[in-house]
Write an enzyme that holds these catalytic residues in place. Structure first.
Site: not given
Length: 207
Positions: A131, A133
């Site tokens: 991840d 983001r």
């Protein structure tokens, strides 16, 4: 951070099946991506504004893929904001596959199909991060809009912590649970058990 932190933004009215919204498109000064926010009703100087920070997912959002919850969550969030007649949906582009991009996302899906790997292991098997983001653009547009505090529609406790770190007060985090289907159950279980998402409904009878 001041309200003029976004130096490139454009606004227009947008009629939708859920009623009228104000469409705010902006280019983030840090990641240089073009993102957007759908705004309903008065939000400036308001507290506990319903807010969904949604990561782009073309397969779920556009084509209705059943192996993720993205499309269901997007629709539920817009419906929640429309019912309250107030709120903001921030749509973050460049977040496909938790930030790895569409091409690599499809590669991970293929591994899930052929090797039985979950959403985490299929990424790491390809040498990809799980991840990456960045929720900074969401915080910047919320501050630009003058929101004082948010009622965050999210199952992800990390999202609330990151927004708080960027100066957005999260008054409450409200889970946004999607229907459990055979196609998305492995994905949801991995998000609960390996990524720490708040998904207690997976233990309910019939889930």
């Amino acid at each position: 951070m001041s309200d003029d932190a976004l130096d490139e933004a454009a606004e227009a009215e947008l009629a939708t099946r859920w009623g009228p919204f104000r469409l705010v498109a902006f280019r983030d000064p840090v990641d240089h991506q073009e993102h957007l926010a759908l705004v309903r009703g008065p939000v400036r100087d308001h507290d506990e504004v319903p807010v969904r920070v949604h990561s782009e997912c073309v397969t779920g959002d556009v084509f209705g893929a059943l192996r993720c919850e993205c499309g269901d969550q997007l629709a539920a969030a817009v419906e929640t904001i429309a019912a309250a007649d107030r709120g903001v949906l921030v749509y973050l582009r460049g977040h496909e596959g938790r930030g790895i991009g569409l091409l690599d996302k499809v590669r991970t899906l293929a591994l899930q199909d052929t090797e039985g790997l979950d959403t985490v292991d299929s990424a790491t098997a390809l040498g990809l991060p799980v991840d990456v983001r960045d929720y900074g653009p969401a915080a910047r547009v919320l501050l630009h809009l003058g929101v004082r505090s948010v009622r965050l529609l999210s199952n992800n406790p990390d999202k609330a912590r990151v927004l708080e770190a960027h100066g957005v007060k999260v008054a409450i985090r409200e889970p946004l649970h999607a229907p459990v289907r055979p196609e998305n159950l492995p994905y949801l279980v991995a998000k609960r058990d390996r990524l720490g998402h708040d998904l207690p409904h997976l233990d309910a009878p019939g889930a």
